[in-house]
Design a protein around this motif. Sequence first.
Motif, PDB file in Angstrom:
ATOM      1  N   HIS A 246      25.233   6.086  46.790  1.00 23.56           N
ATOM      2  CA  HIS A 246      25.608   6.286  48.190  1.00 23.56           C
ATOM      3  C   HIS A 246      26.519   5.158  48.681  1.00 23.56           C
ATOM      4  CE1 HIS A 246      23.234   9.835  48.844  1.00 23.56           C
ATOM      5  NE2 HIS A 246      22.126   9.234  48.456  1.00 23.56           N
TER       6      HIS A 246
ATOM      7  N   ASN B 293      30.135   5.807  47.526  1.00 20.44           N
ATOM      8  CA  ASN B 293      30.806   6.801  48.373  1.00 20.44           C
ATOM      9  C   ASN B 293      31.154   6.228  49.741  1.00 20.44           C
ATOM     10  OD1 ASN B 293      30.817   8.788  46.450  1.00 20.44           O
ATOM     11  ND2 ASN B 293      29.232  10.040  47.393  1.00 20.44           N
TER      12      ASN B 293
ATOM     13  N   SER C 155      34.094   3.896  49.445  1.00 22.65           N
ATOM     14  CA  SER C 155      35.310   4.684  49.212  1.00 22.65           C
ATOM     15  C   SER C 155      35.856   5.222  50.525  1.00 22.65           C
ATOM     16  CB  SER C 155      35.010   5.837  48.250  1.00 22.65           C
ATOM     17  OG  SER C 155      34.617   5.364  46.981  1.00 22.65           O
TER      18      SER C 155
ATOM     19  N   PRO D  77      35.787   9.867  47.656  1.00 22.28           N
ATOM     20  CA  PRO D  77      34.495   9.584  47.017  1.00 22.28           C
ATOM     21  C   PRO D  77      34.381  10.255  45.649  1.00 22.28           C
ATOM     22  CG  PRO D  77      34.183  10.156  49.320  1.00 22.28           C
ATOM     23  CD  PRO D  77      35.622  10.451  49.003  1.00 22.28           C
TER      24      PRO D  77
ATOM     25  N   TYR E  23      31.393  10.737  43.982  1.00 22.05           N
ATOM     26  CA  TYR E  23      30.144  11.462  43.759  1.00 22.05           C
ATOM     27  C   TYR E  23      29.932  12.559  44.801  1.00 22.05           C
ATOM     28  CZ  TYR E  23      29.227   7.429  40.803  1.00 22.05           C
ATOM     29  OH  TYR E  23      29.312   6.457  39.856  1.00 22.05           O
ATOM     30  N   ASP E  24      29.580  13.743  44.299  1.00 19.02           N
ATOM     31  CA  ASP E  24      29.160  14.854  45.148  1.00 19.02           C
ATOM     32  C   ASP E  24      27.643  14.922  45.061  1.00 19.02           C
ATOM     33  OD1 ASP E  24      28.894  17.157  46.639  1.00 19.02           O
ATOM     34  OD2 ASP E  24      29.535  18.492  45.024  1.00 19.02           O
TER      35      ASP E  24
ATOM     36  N   ARG F 155      32.792   3.690  41.954  1.00 14.85           N
ATOM     37  CA  ARG F 155      31.728   4.328  41.199  1.00 14.85           C
ATOM     38  C   ARG F 155      30.974   3.278  40.404  1.00 14.85           C
ATOM     39  NH1 ARG F 155      33.402   4.530  35.902  1.00 14.85           N
ATOM     40  NH2 ARG F 155      35.645   4.514  35.475  1.00 14.85           N
TER      41      ARG F 155
END
Length: 228
Positions: free
Chosen positions: A76, A79, A82, A89, A91-92, A114
């Motif tokens: 988190h 993201n 970012s 970001p 990461y989804d 990341r």
Amino acid sequence: MDTGTQQQDRMIVVPPGRVALSDRRTHRSWTVELTAYRLAAHPVTRDLYTRVTGRPADAGRDRLPAEGVSWWDAVHFCNALSLREGLTPVYDVRADGEDTGEAVTWDAAADGYRLPTEAEWEQACRAGTDGPRYGPLDDIAWYRENSGDRIHEVGGRLPNAWGLHDMLGNVWEWCWDLYDPEVYGTYRVLRGGGWFDEHWSCRASVRRRSHPTFRVDDVGFRLARTAD
């Protein structure tokens, strides 16, 4: 990247290469080909973590590594940083899946921050060397014999040949990878050893595992980015 972030987490370009990984528990070994990437010169500090997340930090201790951070916290954070820096970001994350390990995917085309893969981490730690460490342990790492049983500010020991500090000792660092999903499910990889560890844990090849919700005072993380 804004000036404050740049000062706290200078990113170093790591060249492409090949790294041989191994696991002493399973006696398994494998080789990974890597393209160039960027890795922070030291673990994320409490100052940067506080500025991005708002989590309170102890006054006067902002150059200590951010610790007590779970793998999910680190995801988190990547993201959030970012977005703060105007990057996409990586990461989804599905809001309901933090116990499954299947609720996050990695967008390889994204340019944001990341976690490193463990192959990236080991290649960066070794910095072209092939021994267990990139220098004499007391010179490069805070560990049980010299730490005074406490965490230390980042950058206080000598860097490796590529300018990366604290790759061994001080705090363990989360990596992206699952440790061994067939045996340990969602457990993720930790690398590097920490301030309370004996010398044998502070080696470039040592792998540790933990649940992605685990938080403890000798675990932090380091930022990576895919190279431009």
